[in-house]
Design a protein around this motif. Structure first.
Motif, PDB file in Angstrom:
ATOM      1  N   LEU A  80     -20.441  21.926  49.663  1.00 35.24           N
ATOM      2  CA  LEU A  80     -20.908  22.535  48.422  1.00 35.24           C
ATOM      3  C   LEU A  80     -19.785  22.613  47.393  1.00 35.24           C
ATOM      4  O   LEU A  80     -20.024  22.571  46.197  1.00 35.24           O
ATOM      5  N   HIS A  81     -18.545  22.696  47.879  1.00 35.12           N
ATOM      6  CA  HIS A  81     -17.400  22.680  46.963  1.00 35.12           C
ATOM      7  C   HIS A  81     -17.266  21.297  46.321  1.00 35.12           C
ATOM      8  O   HIS A  81     -17.236  21.166  45.101  1.00 35.12           O
ATOM      9  N   GLU A  82     -17.184  20.269  47.157  1.00 34.18           N
ATOM     10  CA  GLU A  82     -16.908  18.928  46.616  1.00 34.18           C
ATOM     11  C   GLU A  82     -18.017  18.455  45.685  1.00 34.18           C
ATOM     12  O   GLU A  82     -17.756  17.892  44.633  1.00 34.18           O
ATOM     13  N   GLY A  84     -19.795  20.156  43.881  1.00 32.46           N
ATOM     14  CA  GLY A  84     -19.716  20.932  42.640  1.00 32.46           C
ATOM     15  C   GLY A  84     -18.914  20.222  41.554  1.00 32.46           C
ATOM     16  O   GLY A  84     -19.200  20.371  40.366  1.00 32.46           O
ATOM     17  N   HIS A  85     -17.909  19.431  41.944  1.00 26.08           N
ATOM     18  CA  HIS A  85     -17.068  18.760  40.936  1.00 26.08           C
ATOM     19  C   HIS A  85     -17.852  17.734  40.104  1.00 26.08           C
ATOM     20  O   HIS A  85     -17.883  17.846  38.887  1.00 26.08           O
ATOM     21  N   PRO A  86     -18.497  16.728  40.729  1.00 24.56           N
ATOM     22  CA  PRO A  86     -19.236  15.788  39.879  1.00 24.56           C
ATOM     23  C   PRO A  86     -20.466  16.410  39.219  1.00 24.56           C
ATOM     24  O   PRO A  86     -20.819  16.028  38.108  1.00 24.56           O
ATOM     25  N   PHE A 107      -5.955  21.483  36.217  1.00 20.04           N
ATOM     26  CA  PHE A 107      -7.387  21.400  35.907  1.00 20.04           C
ATOM     27  C   PHE A 107      -8.209  21.391  37.192  1.00 20.04           C
ATOM     28  O   PHE A 107      -9.278  21.999  37.270  1.00 20.04           O
ATOM     29  N   ASN A 108      -7.694  20.695  38.212  1.00 21.38           N
ATOM     30  CA  ASN A 108      -8.388  20.669  39.508  1.00 21.38           C
ATOM     31  C   ASN A 108      -8.568  22.102  40.039  1.00 21.38           C
ATOM     32  O   ASN A 108      -9.651  22.509  40.473  1.00 21.38           O
ATOM     33  N   ARG A 109      -7.485  22.898  39.961  1.00 20.39           N
ATOM     34  CA  ARG A 109      -7.565  24.279  40.448  1.00 20.39           C
ATOM     35  C   ARG A 109      -8.510  25.115  39.599  1.00 20.39           C
ATOM     36  O   ARG A 109      -9.240  25.974  40.125  1.00 20.39           O
ATOM     37  N   GLY A 111     -11.131  24.008  38.036  1.00 20.23           N
ATOM     38  CA  GLY A 111     -12.474  23.625  38.474  1.00 20.23           C
ATOM     39  C   GLY A 111     -12.823  24.269  39.810  1.00 20.23           C
ATOM     40  O   GLY A 111     -13.928  24.773  40.010  1.00 20.23           O
ATOM     41  N   ASP A 112     -11.837  24.290  40.717  1.00 17.80           N
ATOM     42  CA  ASP A 112     -12.049  24.927  42.023  1.00 17.80           C
ATOM     43  C   ASP A 112     -12.443  26.395  41.851  1.00 17.80           C
ATOM     44  O   ASP A 112     -13.327  26.901  42.545  1.00 17.80           O
ATOM     45  N   CYS A 113     -11.768  27.094  40.934  1.00 18.96           N
ATOM     46  CA  CYS A 113     -12.073  28.519  40.713  1.00 18.96           C
ATOM     47  C   CYS A 113     -13.544  28.714  40.344  1.00 18.96           C
ATOM     48  O   CYS A 113     -14.214  29.607  40.875  1.00 18.96           O
ATOM     49  N   ASP A 178      -5.716  17.850  46.479  1.00 13.69           N
ATOM     50  CA  ASP A 178      -6.369  16.990  45.492  1.00 13.69           C
ATOM     51  C   ASP A 178      -7.842  16.793  45.846  1.00 13.69           C
ATOM     52  O   ASP A 178      -8.160  16.333  46.931  1.00 13.69           O
ATOM     53  N   CYS A 179      -8.735  17.141  44.928  1.00 17.08           N
ATOM     54  CA  CYS A 179     -10.168  16.949  45.166  1.00 17.08           C
ATOM     55  C   CYS A 179     -10.656  15.589  44.682  1.00 17.08           C
ATOM     56  O   CYS A 179     -11.861  15.338  44.654  1.00 17.08           O
ATOM     57  N   GLY A 180      -9.739  14.694  44.253  1.00 18.01           N
ATOM     58  CA  GLY A 180     -10.138  13.345  43.889  1.00 18.01           C
ATOM     59  C   GLY A 180     -10.557  13.208  42.434  1.00 18.01           C
ATOM     60  O   GLY A 180     -10.605  14.182  41.674  1.00 18.01           O
TER      61      GLY A 180
HETATM   62 ZN   LIG Z   1     -12.010  21.117  44.502  1.00 18.80          ZN
END
Ligand SMILES: [Zn+2]
Length: 434
Positions: A80-82, A84-86, A107-109, A111-113, A178-180
């Motif tokens: 559900l985390h991954e 969420g990014h796209p 920015f990755n972090r 987005g993670d928040c 890194d979430c890619g």
């Molecule tokens: Zn992430």
């Protein structure tokens, strides 16, 4: 399950794949409104990625050994985390900021928040390495956008010690998970290419930009439907869904936002209101450097479908929109190409009265798009307005591969618009909106 980069076969690979499948099934039960998006993701096993990441084509790369350190509940969080990014377009949003690539971890972090905040509200936790929450960022609060949290992270980051002109480090900082590219930035070494083809040349089942947009809209509808009739949905997902579906009732704002993104890209502009004084400025007292050079406006071409199937009513809406685009071009003008089965000569329009739309034959927007790509100087944005009853070019034109392409669908949603073009469905104005 496809593998890349020496993924372990045998028992480890199989157990990881099973745990991943169990996690996806459970994630779909816990957050059924994200099911369409979850099942669009293609898992790819690879030992090249330290943990898990997702790319812009919704391929989720996972390290089997890492997955086996997690229990199924944590694997639910990974999925559900991954995804969420796209879903939240983090790649496109980081690109729109036009920030240097070395700021990508921030920015990755951010987005993670935003992703994790909603997962926590649904009672779902994520593995420690991805567990960024707004309270870890000074000044951040629940409900902030990724961009807002990014600015706060930037403010909190230590000043860059490198002397000016030295190239940035090629590696991301230690401890950065890194979430890619799906979370922002360029393609990573472990990611597949953008062709959507596997080594044998057949469709790899990954998601192109057009399908991604359909998945977002379906997911947004599912989120709102779930909230209406079935149960609670975290506030952030509801807000997101309302925003995704909002452009359908305000296509002009959507077009404006695309135009602004192109303008920002052309200017190389940043949000200077947040920028610290440059090192050069602070080292030279009394010298005030201009905050930003005057950027040139983007060069825009509008291809208008003037074939017989396009009604006067549709053309009137295009006419009004061309007027707005011409106004924003600050005297530079807009190239307008009338196109039916053949493309007319491009006319540089500086006043909307100059727009002449003639045609009336068959339809082939391919020739109009090609004519726009051949314009010199090269245009930055091509807006094709059509009812959609036309063949489409399968690939971006070679003559101007850098331009952004938007299709204004004048007669509602239509299949067949290729994924590399951005679709905007033009809604009829509500009678009370006139
Ligand atoms: Zn992430």
């Amino acid at each position: 399950m496809r593998t890349r980069g020496g993924a372990p076969d045998g028992p480890v690979g199989e157990r990881a794949a099973l745990r991943l499948a169990a996690g996806r099934a459970r994630a779909g039960e816990l957050a059924p409104y994200l099911g369409t998006a979850l099942y669009a993701v293609k898992p790819v096993a690879t030992t090249e990625v330290p943990t898990v990441g997702i790319d812009t084509r919704w391929r989720m790369y996972y390290n089997p050994a890492f997955v086996l350190t997690l229990d199924v509940a944590q694997v639910v969080g990974v999925w559900l985390h991954e995804v969420g990014h796209p879903l939240r377009e983090h790649h496109e949003r980081f690109a729109a900021l036009a920030e240097p690539a070395e700021r990508l971890p921030l920015f990755n972090r951010a987005g993670d928040c935003t992703v994790n905040e909603d997962l926590r509200a649904a009672g779902i936790s994520v593995p420690a390495r991805k567990a960024w929450y707004p309270e870890r960022v000074p000044g951040a609060a629940a409900g902030m956008t990724a961009e807002q949290i990014y600015r706060l992270l930037l403010d909190a980051a230590a000043p860059d010690p490198r002397p000016a002109g030295q190239s940035p480090p090629q590696q991301f900082p230690a401890g950065f998970d890194d979430c890619g590219s799906g979370a922002g930035g360029p393609r990573r070494p472990w990611e597949g290419d953008d062709s959507g083809r596997d080594a044998g040349g057949s469709d790899d089942g990954s998601v192109d930009a057009g399908r991604a947009e359909l998945i977002r809209r379906q997911t947004a509808r599912d989120v709102l439907e779930h909230a209406r009739s079935r149960g609670p949905v975290p506030a952030g997902w509801r807000r997101w869904a309302e925003e995704v579906l909002a452009p359908a009732v305000d296509w002009r704002r959507e077009l404006l936002s695309v135009t602004r993104r192109v303008a920002a890209r052309v200017a190389g502009a940043r949000d200077y209101s947040y920028a610290r004084p440059s090192r050069r400025a602070s080292a030279t007292p009394g010298v005030v450097l201009p905050a930003m050079r005057q950027p040139r406006p983007p060069r825009v071409a509008v291809v208008v479908d003037t074939s017989a199937s396009v009604t006067g009513d549709m053309l009137a809406r295009v006419h009004a929109e061309i007027e707005a685009i011409v106004r924003r071009s600050r005297g530079t003008g807009v190239q307008v190409i009338a196109c039916d089965a053949a493309a007319g000569r491009a006319r540089l329009v500086q006043r909307v009265q100059d727009v002449v739309l003639v045609g009336g034959g068959g339809t082939d927007m391919r020739v109009g798009v090609a004519a726009a790509a051949a314009l010199r100087p090269a245009v930055d944005l091509v807006i094709t307005a059509t009812d959609g009853d036309t063949p489409w070019p399968a690939e971006p034109p070679r003559q101007n591969p850098g331009a952004t392409h938007v299709v204004l669908l004048l007669d509602g949603e239509r299949e067949g618009v290729p994924g590399w073009m951005r679709r905007i469905v033009v809604e009829r104005d509500a009678p009370d909106a006139r």
